[in-house]
Design a protein around this motif. Structure first.
Motif, PDB file in Angstrom:
ATOM      1  N   CYS A 381       0.862  -1.315   0.039  1.00  0.00           N
ATOM      2  CA  CYS A 381      -0.060   0.014   0.038  1.00  0.00           C
ATOM      3  C   CYS A 381       0.761   1.320  -0.070  1.00  0.00           C
ATOM      4  CB  CYS A 381      -0.938  -0.148   1.273  1.00  0.00           C
ATOM      5  SG  CYS A 381      -2.084  -1.426   1.444  1.00  0.00           S
ATOM      6  N   GLU A 386      -5.407   2.404   0.013  1.00  0.00           N
ATOM      7  CA  GLU A 386      -5.169   1.219  -0.242  1.00  0.00           C
ATOM      8  C   GLU A 386      -5.236   0.206   0.960  1.00  0.00           C
ATOM      9  OE1 GLU A 386      -1.647   1.539  -2.586  1.00  0.00           O
ATOM     10  OE2 GLU A 386      -2.492   2.281  -4.343  1.00  0.00           O
ATOM     11  N   LEU A 395      -7.446  -5.157  -3.647  1.00  0.00           N
ATOM     12  CA  LEU A 395      -6.241  -5.411  -4.124  1.00  0.00           C
ATOM     13  C   LEU A 395      -5.898  -6.926  -4.318  1.00  0.00           C
ATOM     14  CD1 LEU A 395      -4.299  -2.630  -2.268  1.00  0.00           C
ATOM     15  CD2 LEU A 395      -5.449  -2.523  -4.348  1.00  0.00           C
TER      16      LEU A 395
END
Length: 734
Positions: A381, A386, A395
């Motif tokens: 991240c 994120e 992700l």
């Protein structure tokens, strides 16, 4: 040539003598029962194609042009070539039960030997080819009594059999097998080295990749009597080849050492990130259903690239039993290493990378629950949004695994859906509690909007949410883990090694799973008990392989005349308890046993020869003070019984004492040996005859109640006989 091959004269052997080089324009058929001999050792045949069911002997060199084969055979023809083969295409293309023997070398632009459909090929020389040295399909058999140097040394498929008595050097895989093929190499196998760093730098190649020593797949079997080595890679963008790559149900045996390929570069060279991996080759990379045996050492490749990754000693790819194909029968595989299993070393001194582990359990398909920490999050991240998406699975690194983890652990699809839904609700609850806004609702308005909101939070809020997310995720993983039976739900190979090593503090054994599951996997690793040769005795154990914590009983057996004095484990003496030697396997599994045997010390130091002592000798005549040895058997042995010793008999006086005043009539005459004489003082000599031995009891000491009586009787009889002989002599003289 066609006319000779079509001869129907009935001759069983026809010789064709070449007077120049010949290019064959079609297929020549050898008739059944006939042998065609082509004699032309100084000439060359080009593009030869033979069929039929007869025999053909070619005493010439062969070649080909325009990508054609130098020799093509079909049907059941039998061909022997005495000469070398050079081909623009394949050296030999053997088909349909044909048999080919080449007494020479083969050099080819394509395959050296291509055999299929039960064809059989034997080459007594070497093979050099730009594609496959040997390519077999459909139950073909190939034997090469030399070396093979090619792009792929051997590519064997479909129940074929290949034997090479020399070495194999490849520019890609040394040996590639699949579909029940069997390959035996009585030499070394070396995978190809990758291209140079310069070729990568100028764009000729994207990266430098080493070839695998052995790549065995789909129930195939490979045996190598020498060493197996993966190819090296060069420069900062590359990866080394694996020593052995063994896929499902394959079997590989190496009676030597195995090593992965290295990655070699200038230490100051910085990777540009264009290569997907920058890793040295593993010693062994195997599916959990494969069977791999190595009698020597196994080591991962080394790297000197900045931030490079060295190869692991062995990588085990674990497979979920439910994922196996329904038409295959798969079982737990095995890995046996007679020597040391060690990871490679990262040696860059500028920016040191990662050294390899001895064993690495690889979770290719996210079977295992994986607990994470802040470092893992930081690796994936760049901003806080994120982080949030990572835990929600967007992700693709962490939470998508929760579904897979649940199914691997044995949860039903319904149970898995419930666990995942509860996890997502808790994530949203944490975010709402910290911010007053539901992240799920923010996502309804668009991902970009949700990410902007997350990135706008204070650092304090971000840290708090991140910590709570981390705790929730790991707790959920623990719940899944507690429901999991690794040994029942996954194929886990049995492993036995001499020892496991890793450098630079790297873990000996690593996995993609949690610590608890890794420990379960480690419990399936056993260690060989190494027996050092001992002189004058042997040592045996009750377990050839054992796990840390196991008890091993040692039994030393000495040769005759020797005894055990010491039993040593890794150089330290083991103390016997109640006469039994035993030890507990140490955590590192190292077990080197030896024993010391020494000669047995005699019980009687004065009797060094261990001979039976002689009985004491009893004098036969106690009255012989001068130790004269009396003649046998005239003097009986006097019994050793002083209390009951009889008195000496009194000898009667001579009848005519006046004639022999010097004769002592009271002392018995000592008998002489047979044939001797005695003087009776009259000038005459009297011959004494030996008394016959009537019983052996008179010659040796007697024991028991009758011994004194027998001795006395013998003495009286002997004395009386001598005296009567002398009296008779005197009477006759008068």
């Amino acid at each position: 040539m066609k006319t000779a091959f079509g001869d129907d004269s009935g001759d069983t052997e026809i010789t064709i003598t070449l007077s120049s080089d010949i290019e064959c324009m079609g297929v020549l058929k050898a008739q059944e029962g006939k042998t065609m001999i082509i004699n032309g050792q100084t000439y060359t045949l080009t593009n030869v194609s033979l069929a039929g069911s007869g025999n053909v002997k070619i005493e010439a060199n062969l070649n080909s042009t325009e990508d054609k084969n130098a020799l093509t055979t079909s049907e059941s023809v039998s061909v022997t070539v005495t000469g070398n083969i050079e081909a623009d295409g394949n050296g030999i293309d053997a088909n349909q039960n044909s048999t080919v023997t080449v007494e020479g070398n083969i050099t080819a632009e394509d395959d050296g030997v291509d055999a299929e459909d039960n064809a059989s090929v034997t080459v007594t020389g070497n093979i050099t080819a730009k594609d496959n040295g040997i390519d077999t399909e459909k139950s073909a058999t190939v034997t090469v009594n030399g070396d093979v140097n090619a792009h792929n040394g051997i590519e064997a498929n479909d129940d074929t059999s290949v034997t090479v008595t020399g070495n194999i050097t490849a520019s890609d895989n040394g040996v590639y097998t699949e579909d029940n093929a069997k390959v035996t190499v009585k030499g070394n196998v070396t995978g190809a080295n990758g291209c140079s760093a310069e070729e990568v730098a100028n764009g000729t190649y994207a990266y430098s990749g080493g070839g695998n020593g052995i790549n065995a797949d789909d129930n195939s079997e490979v045996t190598v009597t020498g060493d197996v080595t993966g190819g090296d890679a060069y420069g900062s963008n590359g990866y080394g080849g694996d020593g052995v790559l063994a896929d499902k149900n394959s079997m590989v045996t190496v009676n030597g050492n195995v090593s992965g390929g290295n990655v070699i570069a200038d230490e100051g060279e910085v990777p540009d990130g264009s290569c997907r991996v920058n890793t040295a080759g593993s010693g062994i990379f195997m599916d959990s259903t494969a069977q791999v045996t190595v009698t020597g050492n196994v080591s991962g490749g080394n790297t000197n690239v900045q931030d490079g990754v060295a190869g692991d000693g062995a990588v085990i790819v674990l497979t979920l039993k439910e994922d196996s194909d329904s038409d295959e029968t798969l079982e737990n595989g095995s890995l046996s290493v007679g020597g040391t299993l060690s990871g490679g070393v990262s040696t860059n001194t500028i920016s040191k990378g990662i050294s390899g582990s001895g064993i690495y359990y690889f979770d290719t398909y996210y079977h295992f629950p994986m607990q994470i920490d802040s470092d893992v999050i930081a690796d994936h991240c760049d901003d806080f949004s994120e982080v949030v998406l990572l835990f929600r699975g967007f992700l693709g690194y962490i939470s998508p695994g929760l579904d897979r983890f649940c199914l691997t652990a044995g949860y039903t699809y319904e149970e898995t859906a419930q666990i995942y839904s509860a996890y997502m609700d808790e994530l949203d609850k944490i975010y709402s509690t910290e911010t007053g806004v539901s992240f799920k609702e923010l996502m309804y308005d668009g991902r970009d909007n949700a990410c902007e909101h997350a990135n706008g939070l204070s650092d304090e809020k971000k840290a708090s949410i991140k910590a709570q997310y981390l705790t929730l995720y790991n707790n959920t993983v623990s719940q899944i883990e507690s429901h999991m039976d690794v040994l029942k739900q996954l194929f886990v190979p049995k492993i036995a090694v001499k020892s496991i090593q890793a450098s630079d503090g790297t873990e000996l054994i690593k996995s993609d799973a949690t610590a608890a599951i890794t420990e379960l996997l480690c419990n399936e690793i056993g260690y060989h008990v190494q027996m050092e040769t001992s002189q004058h005795g042997t040592v045996t154990v009750d377990k050839e392989n054992a796990k840390p914590g196991d008890k091993v009983i040692v039994t030393p057996v000495a040769e005759k005349g020797y005894q055990i004095t010491k039993v040593l484990l890794n150089g330290t003496e083991i103390t016997a308890i109640d006469g039994v030697y035993s030890f507990i396997v140490p955590d590192d599994g190292k077990m080197e046993l030896s024993a010391i045997f020494e000669p047995v010390v005699p019980q009687n130091p004065e009797n060094t020869d261990n001979q039976t002592p002689q009985k004491p000798v009893i004098p036969e005549n106690p009255e012989n003070p001068d130790d004269e040895t009396p003649q046998q058997p005239t003097t009986p042995v006097k019994p050793d019984n002083s209390e009951n010793e009889p008195q000496e008999p009194v000898t009667p006086a001579e009848p005519d004492a006046a004639d022999d005043k010097t004769q002592n009539s009271t002392t018995p005459v000592k008998p002489e040996a047979p044939g001797n004489t005695v003087n009776d003082n009259t000038g005459d000599k009297t011959t004494v005859t030996q008394i016959p031995q009537t019983s052996q009891t008179l010659q040796s000491p007697q024991t028991g109640d009758d011994a004194p009586l027998l001795a006395l009787t013998a003495t009286v009889v002997l004395s009386f006989s001598v005296i009567m002989g002398l009296i008779f002599k005197k009477i006759r003289k008068k």
